[in-house]
Scaffold this motif. Sequence first.
Motif, short mmCIF file in Angstrom:
data_model
loop_
_atom_site.label_atom_id
_atom_site.label_comp_id
_atom_site.label_asym_id
_atom_site.label_seq_id
_atom_site.Cartn_x
_atom_site.Cartn_y
_atom_site.Cartn_z
N GLU A 52 0.83 -1.21 0.00
CA GLU A 52 0.00 0.00 0.00
C GLU A 52 0.87 1.27 0.00
O GLU A 52 1.82 1.36 0.78
CB GLU A 52 -0.88 -0.06 1.25
N GLY A 93 1.02 0.60 -5.34
CA GLY A 93 0.30 1.45 -4.40
C GLY A 93 0.76 2.89 -4.47
O GLY A 93 1.97 3.16 -4.46
N ILE A 134 -7.49 -2.99 -0.64
CA ILE A 134 -6.35 -2.36 0.03
C ILE A 134 -6.51 -2.48 1.55
O ILE A 134 -7.49 -2.01 2.12
CB ILE A 134 -6.20 -0.90 -0.41
#
Length: 551
Positions: free
Chosen positions: A58, A100, A183
């Motif tokens: 992420e 990400g 996510i």
Amino acid sequence: MEERDDQTFFNLYHHGFIRVAVCIPEVRVADTTFNTDSTVKLVKQASENNVVFAIFPELGISAYSNEDLFQQEALIKSVIQALSEILETTKDLNIISVIGAPLRVDFRLFNCGIVIYRGRILGIAVKSYLPNYREFYEKRQFSPAEDAQSKLIDICGQENIPFGSDILFEVKNIQNFKFFIEICEDVWVPIPPSSHAAMAGATVIGNLSASNITVGKSEYRHSLAASQSARCISAYLYAAAGPGESTTDLAWDGHAIIYENGNLLAESERFSQKSRIVYADVDLDRLAQDRMRMNSFGQNARAHKEQLQKFRKISFPVSFPAEQRILLEREYPRFPYIPSDPGKRDQRCYEAYNIQVQGLAQRLKSSGTQNVVIGVSGGLDSTQTLIVAARTMDLLNLPRSHVKAYTMPGFATTDKTYNNAMELMKAIGVEANEIDIKPSCMQMLKDIGHPFAAGEKLYDITFENIQAGERTSHLFRIANMRNALVVGTGDLSELALGWCTYGVGDHMSHYNVNASVPKTLIQHLIRWVAQSSQFSKEVCEILLDILETEI
């Protein structure tokens, strides 16, 4: 017939598999140049290993632990520049990468997973659920997916890129390869977005996570990924942020895991100070078969039909390495029903043995029968049946003498197996009996004119089946006479392969406790019974001796 192309045949992509990767790059907070270099290196490395799909943590382009630096214009612009560089440097690679990054859209900042293939952004997945509890305060900087007004955005010189949390990606030329991106926190909620995506067709779920580490959290990650992959009957790839994230308030372990339908395929070393990649070969055909067989999966999808129809589908082909030799790196156990880990194996044996005991006990109770008849040869299958029957009598508070055990030596019975059978019956305390079946077998051989009856050494199928048939015929007539059930000894492997005498033979019984037990498991069940002292020391020693007997 066409000559087979061995290079093509020995290629996992032609057998319903894909190779996937979870990449954990080293990062520096707010240093998009360094982070881009780290990301591109891992993309190239994964591509060289014939990976078709790779995910990253992420917010990996900016790093996760920027706090209010996310609001800085310099960082927001440098992220766009970094994405442009990644697109340019990976445009010749045949790999789908999910990166990400924070993106500003509609005057809001969103936590995104950007799906890239050969220099194009195919779509942008947006985080749905933002944690704002304990050490998390993402709502301070970011907006959830539902706040986005735009469904299509322009970025990095590309127009009309799908944007949102409702995007399903389909690889047109790899059957059953559909993937969805969520996510971090998305999988921690009661109904993760991936649940609906799986019912809409996604077989591979990627989770771009930062996921700081606390004591015991890795086990919970495993639980989440295992459970979600099992519920969704999918592969689940999980990437947690690694080295380089700020440790001012939090710590990081760079945990990468890959599950397939509840089974762990790959896991990274944690707390490494270097970039890491873990690989796995995902069996898409198996996932498709499992979904087809589990009809409740389709029923659940029908119940959410309206929600599933809202997904936008992005279809595209990939140029996977189809013409070269790519062998599976995935290991399949030699004995698929037997865990290699001793602790798990013992647990499975405990369960299997007690399932057998409970099943027989219920059959006796429901039939109103208190006696069983078993043919005991001194081999593994009949030994397992005997110790199941003895324990069943214990469970029903009946004397073990209600087990009427008969050894029936034939023409090829060895002294060793005969002695094993006699010693085991007596040591366990069942009623031990012996019937010599050779005279009745010889009579049948004479009646049908078999050459063996005339002295010829012909040991054919008829010769063998007559002995099996005589044993079974005796057992059924004894059961009639003694108000008992015949308990079968044949195992699953024999029944599945037809390695038994059909009809009046070892194919037949009133109830077979080994019918669902593969032959490879039988010896482990007996060994577990002996080593866990389920019976007396004398019985356990005999069981171990039977295990050592060569057949």
